[in-house]
Design an enzyme around this catalytic site. Sequence first.
Site, PDB file in Angstrom:
ATOM      1  N   GLY A 182       0.770  -1.233   0.000  1.00  0.00           N
ATOM      2  CA  GLY A 182       0.000   0.000   0.000  1.00  0.00           C
ATOM      3  C   GLY A 182       0.801   1.283   0.000  1.00  0.00           C
ATOM      4  O   GLY A 182       0.244   2.355  -0.260  1.00  0.00           O
ATOM      5  N   TYR A 183       2.125   1.222   0.279  1.00  0.00           N
ATOM      6  CA  TYR A 183       2.881   2.453   0.463  1.00  0.00           C
ATOM      7  C   TYR A 183       2.941   3.307  -0.811  1.00  0.00           C
ATOM      8  O   TYR A 183       2.576   4.485  -0.793  1.00  0.00           O
ATOM      9  CB  TYR A 183       4.296   2.146   0.953  1.00  0.00           C
ATOM     10  CG  TYR A 183       5.052   3.391   1.384  1.00  0.00           C
ATOM     11  CD1 TYR A 183       4.768   4.009   2.592  1.00  0.00           C
ATOM     12  CD2 TYR A 183       6.029   3.957   0.578  1.00  0.00           C
ATOM     13  CE1 TYR A 183       5.435   5.160   2.994  1.00  0.00           C
ATOM     14  CE2 TYR A 183       6.711   5.104   0.963  1.00  0.00           C
ATOM     15  CZ  TYR A 183       6.410   5.698   2.171  1.00  0.00           C
ATOM     16  OH  TYR A 183       7.066   6.840   2.550  1.00  0.00           O
ATOM     17  N   CYS A 184       3.414   2.717  -1.908  1.00  0.00           N
ATOM     18  CA  CYS A 184       3.496   3.482  -3.163  1.00  0.00           C
ATOM     19  C   CYS A 184       2.117   3.951  -3.606  1.00  0.00           C
ATOM     20  O   CYS A 184       1.947   5.094  -4.048  1.00  0.00           O
ATOM     21  CB  CYS A 184       4.132   2.635  -4.269  1.00  0.00           C
ATOM     22  SG  CYS A 184       5.841   2.147  -3.949  1.00  0.00           S
ATOM     23  N   SER A 186      -0.439   4.613  -1.742  1.00  0.00           N
ATOM     24  CA  SER A 186      -0.880   5.708  -0.868  1.00  0.00           C
ATOM     25  C   SER A 186      -0.229   7.027  -1.268  1.00  0.00           C
ATOM     26  O   SER A 186      -0.875   8.080  -1.234  1.00  0.00           O
ATOM     27  CB  SER A 186      -0.572   5.384   0.590  1.00  0.00           C
ATOM     28  OG  SER A 186       0.819   5.418   0.869  1.00  0.00           O
TER      29      SER A 186
END
Length: 325
Positions: A182-184, A186
Amino acid sequence: MCLEPWAMWLYLVALVGLWKLLRLFRERQVVSHLQDKYVFITGCDSGFGNLLARQLDRRGMRVLAACLMEEGAEQLRSKTSDRLETVILDVTKTESIVSATQWVKERVGNRGLWGLVNNAGIAIPSGPNEWMNKQDFARVLDVNLLGVIEVTLNMLPLVRKARGRVVNVSSVVGRVSFFGGGYCISKYGVEAFSDSLRRELSYFGVKVAIIEPGFFLTHVTSGVRLSSNIQTLWDQTSPEIREIYGEKYLASYQKSLNGLDQRCNSDLSVVTDCMEHALTSCHPHTRYSAGWDAKLFYLPTLSYMPTFIADAIVYWTSQKPEKAL
């Protein structure tokens, strides 16, 4: 009459020099009465948020620092002046955001909130997409994107009243996606939300800035934590996935993560200086590329390359699954 080539180059150099001087002059213009302006910062337990809170406090601004844990709040208060105040905030919980908003409103009164800095974020779990489930993605998106959106929507009336600033922390991976989870996603979302917000709020005199750091040494980029996370994800995958990727892939992935600390910039002030400029300058930038890796490689080069070239670079510099073609 025609100018000699050397004269044309001289004029060009003179114009560029003049433009640089004018830009430098504009960038050094600071808003007035900073000591009367309130700034609310999320994620102040450590990292960028913690340093920015101390930095703005030293400058005389009225800092309202949101921490996830009381321990982080106590440590921050011990290092700052009595002007700085703290509040406990979990950006994934609506009731916590509503309570923090009311707390801010009581302090800023009719002056409004000059600055909102959406800094809180997490990176775990991150890794190959098919090693994860929906909940793994949601955990990160809930903090890094939905948390940013909900905090902003609640604080916006106070920011509009002050005709102030919104500063959202994105990343170079908000432009170029290197890994799954989910980081990229987000950070891409933060970019899109910030762009739409900036255009909407321009009618009210509110400015929105995006901070796009390269790789810096924070809790988010801790090699030990990221490596442990990869092991956890590996352990929960199916036998089929483990057979496809192989133990060598896992070992190589963990080795690269364990060496991440040495590749990260430890000078966090490079990022917080950008945040401070976005909050205090009369002419803030729309985007701030923080760090030489961001300025020279990730943003101006890799993000604008033809996709097949960027894909090739990532392909040849990444570890390969055991059953890859």
